[in-house]
Design a protein around this motif. Structure first.
Motif, PDB file in Angstrom:
ATOM      1  N   MET A 142       0.827  -1.218   0.000  1.00 17.33           N
ATOM      2  CA  MET A 142       0.000   0.000   0.000  1.00 17.33           C
ATOM      3  C   MET A 142       0.859   1.265   0.000  1.00 17.33           C
ATOM      4  O   MET A 142       0.562   2.232  -0.714  1.00 17.33           O
ATOM      5  N   LYS A 143       1.934   1.256   0.783  1.00 22.83           N
ATOM      6  CA  LYS A 143       2.741   2.475   0.921  1.00 22.83           C
ATOM      7  C   LYS A 143       3.418   2.867  -0.385  1.00 22.83           C
ATOM      8  O   LYS A 143       3.691   4.041  -0.633  1.00 22.83           O
ATOM      9  N   PHE A 144       3.680   1.878  -1.240  1.00 20.30           N
ATOM     10  CA  PHE A 144       4.331   2.188  -2.516  1.00 20.30           C
ATOM     11  C   PHE A 144       3.339   2.790  -3.504  1.00 20.30           C
ATOM     12  O   PHE A 144       3.726   3.562  -4.381  1.00 20.30           O
ATOM     13  N   ILE A 145       2.068   2.432  -3.375  1.00 27.20           N
ATOM     14  CA  ILE A 145       1.041   3.027  -4.231  1.00 27.20           C
ATOM     15  C   ILE A 145       0.751   4.451  -3.773  1.00 27.20           C
ATOM     16  O   ILE A 145       0.493   5.343  -4.581  1.00 27.20           O
ATOM     17  N   THR A 165       2.642   9.679  -5.204  1.00 29.99           N
ATOM     18  CA  THR A 165       2.345   8.709  -6.273  1.00 29.99           C
ATOM     19  C   THR A 165       0.847   8.578  -6.480  1.00 29.99           C
ATOM     20  O   THR A 165       0.358   8.567  -7.620  1.00 29.99           O
ATOM     21  N   GLN A 166       0.123   8.471  -5.383  1.00 30.80           N
ATOM     22  CA  GLN A 166      -1.338   8.379  -5.466  1.00 30.80           C
ATOM     23  C   GLN A 166      -1.924   9.606  -6.159  1.00 30.80           C
ATOM     24  O   GLN A 166      -2.761   9.476  -7.074  1.00 30.80           O
ATOM     25  N   LYS A 222      -0.528  11.699  -8.224  1.00 33.90           N
ATOM     26  CA  LYS A 222      -0.146  11.769  -9.631  1.00 33.90           C
ATOM     27  C   LYS A 222      -1.032  10.870 -10.482  1.00 33.90           C
ATOM     28  O   LYS A 222      -1.490  11.257 -11.559  1.00 33.90           O
ATOM     29  N   ILE A 223      -1.292   9.649 -10.002  1.00 38.61           N
ATOM     30  CA  ILE A 223      -2.158   8.722 -10.736  1.00 38.61           C
ATOM     31  C   ILE A 223      -3.570   9.278 -10.822  1.00 38.61           C
ATOM     32  O   ILE A 223      -4.208   9.246 -11.882  1.00 38.61           O
ATOM     33  N   GLU A 224      -4.065   9.802  -9.705  1.00 40.32           N
ATOM     34  CA  GLU A 224      -5.432  10.331  -9.676  1.00 40.32           C
ATOM     35  C   GLU A 224      -5.588  11.513 -10.636  1.00 40.32           C
ATOM     36  O   GLU A 224      -6.598  11.622 -11.351  1.00 40.32           O
ATOM     37  N   GLU A 225      -4.589  12.396 -10.671  1.00 41.82           N
ATOM     38  CA  GLU A 225      -4.673  13.580 -11.536  1.00 41.82           C
ATOM     39  C   GLU A 225      -4.545  13.220 -13.015  1.00 41.82           C
ATOM     40  O   GLU A 225      -5.296  13.710 -13.861  1.00 41.82           O
ATOM     41  N   GLU A 226      -3.587  12.353 -13.325  1.00 42.51           N
ATOM     42  CA  GLU A 226      -3.342  12.003 -14.721  1.00 42.51           C
ATOM     43  C   GLU A 226      -4.437  11.128 -15.311  1.00 42.51           C
ATOM     44  O   GLU A 226      -4.777  11.253 -16.492  1.00 42.51           O
ATOM     45  N   MET A 227      -4.990  10.226 -14.497  1.00 49.37           N
ATOM     46  CA  MET A 227      -5.968   9.257 -14.998  1.00 49.37           C
ATOM     47  C   MET A 227      -7.417   9.671 -14.740  1.00 49.37           C
ATOM     48  O   MET A 227      -8.343   9.050 -15.249  1.00 49.37           O
ATOM     49  N   GLY A 228      -7.617  10.693 -13.916  1.00 54.49           N
ATOM     50  CA  GLY A 228      -8.968  11.109 -13.586  1.00 54.49           C
ATOM     51  C   GLY A 228      -9.724  10.091 -12.759  1.00 54.49           C
ATOM     52  O   GLY A 228     -10.910   9.822 -12.999  1.00 54.49           O
ATOM     53  N   VAL A 229      -9.036   9.509 -11.767  1.00 55.39           N
ATOM     54  CA  VAL A 229      -9.652   8.488 -10.926  1.00 55.39           C
ATOM     55  C   VAL A 229      -9.471   8.844  -9.452  1.00 55.39           C
ATOM     56  O   VAL A 229      -8.777   9.804  -9.107  1.00 55.39           O
TER      57      VAL A 229
END
Length: 412
Positions: free
Chosen positions: A105-108, A115-116, A118-125
């Motif tokens: 979990m900590k790596f995600i 990291t979390q 960046k994924i949320e912003e780039e992918m819209g999730v």
């Protein structure tokens, strides 16, 4: 324009990081001499597949051709211990539940959640983590199947990289417990106390114990890089057969099943006869005694029939076949050894100083030819690292017996 479509969700990347099977290749096995142990294994990649998740969903297709609305029909997909459940939480939203593993979990999340975010912003999730440390699942929510798919693939890539790197430590290992022999534990306690200068415990008269460290060029144990934390706890003394990274519950359960399934095969490899080993001497794993990192006791099989190594090969091959062994360990040879000191275990008060070696020259002078005794190997454990039972040994997740000794059996 309203139309009906069958939404397909690509899950190959999500499943890929735990679906890689490692096939056994011809390993080289030998009893300990001078190198560390790792299991032998070889990796095979799983081909990409597409699976339907919502087979009767009605959707609105926007100008970019993406499904933006779906019914609440959902299907759970399971492959090789990884569960993914895709469903619709509300109109225009899609979600997928991924079994990741608490240790990942900590790596995600990344440092400070970078990291979390960046994924949320780039992918819209939106990535939702469980509230309990005992939960293995995360949920990814997004406005389209495409968004959720890409986020899942990104997370799969992160996990894949982490699992292969030293960032994720080994969580379990297959061990042959030696701490079950009280006389051996006593000798190890005396060994430690003699070096550390603690004479509160009676010394075995048959064991050499007087190490005159004060007469060495360095005047203190600190100067030699020797402290209590680098000694292996006698209550955990063992031989290591195979190291494992089992980062979620399904992989742990799979490992349990593998070990239990090969009990009869291990017995056959041992010819259904008791197995005794001799522990004699003291040696350095790598480098020189002046800058030692690991000090160990060499292992000899009584009778030198190769039965112990055959049994270890049966165990290793089974875990490799089950896809539970890392690819990077595939070309390593098994070197059975009993570690007594390891600089990696050092507990540093000053984080700026990196003392990764110690001076073992005087210790080796005293214990280089030490006869630690002969002992029966009674069982093999699937042991969990960093967690201990009431006896002080590693928590046993599963075990299989070795042949028992009888009054008529002889060591030789």
């Amino acid at each position: 324009m309203l139309t009906t479509c069958r939404c397909l969700f690509r899950i190959d990347r999500v499943l890929g990081f735990t679906s890689r099977c490692l096939k056994s290749k011809q390993e080289r096995f030998s009893v300990m001499s001078n190198a560390a142990m790792d299991g032998s294994k070889k990796q095979k990649m799983v081909n990409s597949v597409w699976r339907p998740i919502s087979t009767q969903s009605s959707s609105l297709v926007n100008s970019e051709g993406r499904c933006s609305k779906s019914s609440g029909v959902s299907e759970e997909v399971s492959e090789r211990g990884v569960n993914e459940r895709a469903s619709v939480v509300s109109a225009g939203k899609h979600s997928v539940s991924l079994q990741v593993g608490a240790s990942l979990m900590k790596f995600i999340r990344g440092k400070e959640g970078t990291t979390q975010m960046k994924i949320e912003e780039e992918m819209g999730v939106k990535i939702i983590f469980p509230s309990s440390r005992n939960e293995d699942y995360i949920i990814i929510e997004g406005g389209s199947v495409d968004c959720v798919t890409k986020a899942s693939e990104r997370i799969a890539t992160i996990i894949d990289e982490v699992v292969k790197s030293p960032s994720l430590d080994y969580s379990h290992f297959v061990s042959l417990p030696l701490a079950i022999h009280p006389e051996l534990v006593g000798k190890l306690v005396n060994f430690q106390n003699s070096i550390l200068g603690n004479q509160s415990i009676a010394v075995d008269e048959t064991t050499s114990v007087a190490v005159d460290l004060k007469e060495t060029k360095s005047s203190t144990l600190f100067d030699l890089g020797i402290e209590k934390s680098i000694f292996i706890k006698p209550s955990t003394f063992h031989l290591t057969v195979l190291m494992l990274k089992l980062w979620n519950k399904d992989r742990i359960n799979a490992a349990r099943d593998v070990l239990k399934s090969i009990s009869s095969s291990v017995m056959d490899a041992l010819d259904s006869r008791p197995l005794f080993i001799r522990l004699k001497g003291l040696d350095c794993m790598k480098g020189s005694l002046a800058k030692a990192r690991v000090l160990y006791i060499p292992v000899e099989e009584i009778g030198d029939e190769g039965r112990l190594l055959r049994a270890c090969k049966v165990i290793t091959d089974a875990f490799v076949k089950a896809g539970l062994v890392l690819e990077k360990d595939a070309n390593q040879s098994l070197k059975l050894h009993a570690t007594v000191m390891n600089a990696r275990h050092r507990k540093r008060k000053d984080k700026r100083k990196k003392l990764d070696t110690f001076d073992a020259r005087e210790i080796h002078k005293q214990f280089g030819n030490e006869d630690w005794g002969e002992y029966l190997i009674q069982e093999a454990h699937l042991s969990q690292r960093f967690v201990f039972d009431q006896s002080g040994y590693y928590r046993c997740c599963a075990s299989i017996p070795f042949p028992e000794n009888t009054d008529t059996e002889k060591k030789h």
